[in-house]
Design a protein around this motif. Structure first.
Motif: not given
Length: 381
Positions: A240-253, A258-269
């Protein structure tokens, strides 16, 4: 019986009935009746076309109710003839159904309940059990919500941000009863992502996956809370971590933060750190700064104070905390933690006790009370 299939088909079946002329409230009732019928019939006689079967049965349920209700005579005149059998329509209004259930005229609790019922396909009893309220109370809430949106046309534009906030509310309820609301929120957000290409939808899905990945480690066998720093990271769900990070990286690119991407970036760290001590707190503070620019949310400033305390020391964290409203939930708990790290055990113990009194659930209250007791014990040695 494939309950997941039934729930996944619910939105498209409902929208077909609305397209045919049924008002939202009556259509939703008919779909629920069809789902009950499917649970009864399918185990012994599964249909070849599940969606077509549900549409046919739901439409007949709707017509039966319309004909039985003299107050709906005009509508009966419009829909008296059942459409001829044939392929189900290719039009998919699932996205509009999300917007309808998250209509701004609804309260957050009503929007959540209606989304779980109409989009999620859950029964009133399941939703009531999940939210620990009587079934009659939930039925009234859903009924009022359906009446509120019955006059809203599907063609009216919806607000993605409102839909995402409703889904996040569902996710944060976690688990109770026989329905895992966190897992249900992830399923619905995946479904939404399949219908709309939006970086914040991806950001929310990533955030949910990254938080949900730590779920198994959040509580001890006795049900007590385990703080993030003390969790067994070997119990985290790496897939789930790998999937979440992959989805986040594609979104940030896509460079549409937006706020959910920023929150996800914190969770990814947090998820990326092999141990709590190796967490990149400096970068987490930077993401909280981004998040604070995106949303004027006092909870963000509260969490940022914790991150500052980890990155620059507890006194820096306390200085950041001084700018946050002291009446905010968890303010006392954060102050207690920072004072504990600064070596002021007396103040920390008092603040932990205060935070325990303000806690909204038993597990959190027990955790904070135990922290206060441990500090008092250390002071008395």
């Amino acid at each position: 019986m494939d309950e997941a299939l039934l729930r996944s088909l619910t939105p498209s079946v409902l929208t077909v009935l609305v397209r045919r002329g049924a008002d939202f409230a009556a259509a939703e009732d008919a779909v629920q009746d069809a789902l009950v019928e499917a649970v009864r019939v399918w185990p012994a006689d599964p249909p070849r076309d599940a969606k077509g079967w549900l549409i046919t049965v739901a439409w007949r349920k709707f017509l039966d109710q319309a004909r039985a209700d003299s107050a709906r005579r005009r509508r009966e005149d419009r829909v008296d003839e059942e459409p001829a059998p044939g392929p189900t329509p290719a039009v998919d209004d699932t996205l509009q159904l999300y917007f309808l259930c998250a209509h701004p005229s609804l309260t957050p609790s009503s929007a959540v309940a209606l989304t779980l019922r109409a989009v999620g396909g859950l029964t009133t009893r399941q939703i009531a059990e999940a939210y620990l309220v009587p079934e009659t109370t939930m039925a009234q809430r859903i009924s009022r919500a359906k009446r509120t949106v019955s006059g809203v046309r599907f063609e009216q534009p919806g607000d993605v941000a409102t839909v995402l906030r409703v889904l996040y509310l569902v996710f944060n309820e976690g688990y109770s009863g026989d329905i895992d609301l966190a897992a249900e929120a992830i399923r619905l957000t995946r479904q939404l992502a399949a219908h709309i290409d939006h970086p914040e939808v991806a950001g929310l899905l990533a955030l949910m996956l990254l938080h949900h990945a730590r779920r198994a480690a959040r509580t001890a066998p006795d049900g007590s809370l385990v703080p993030l720093a003390e969790q067994d990271r070997g119990r985290w769900d790496t897939a789930s971590i790998a999937e979440g990070v992959g989805i986040l990286q594609a979104a940030l690119a896509r460079d549409r933060l937006g706020e959910f991407q920023a929150q996800a970036a914190i969770a990814a760290l947090h998820a990326d750190a092999p141990t709590a001590g190796e967490t990149d707190w400096v970068q987490i503070v930077e993401w909280y700064d981004e998040l604070a620019r995106l949303t004027d949310n006092p909870v963000v400033r509260l969490n940022r104070a914790v991150a500052v305390g980890e990155a620059d020391g507890p006194r820096a964290g306390l200085a950041a905390l001084a700018a946050v409203d002291a009446s905010l939930p968890r303010h006392a708990a954060v102050a207690a933690y920072l004072h504990e790290r600064d070596g002021d055990l007396t103040t920390a113990a008092l603040l932990y006790a205060e935070a325990a009194r303000k806690a909204t659930n038993l597990a959190e209250r027990d955790h904070l009370t135990l922290r206060a007791a441990r500090l008092n014990s250390r002071r008395c040695r």
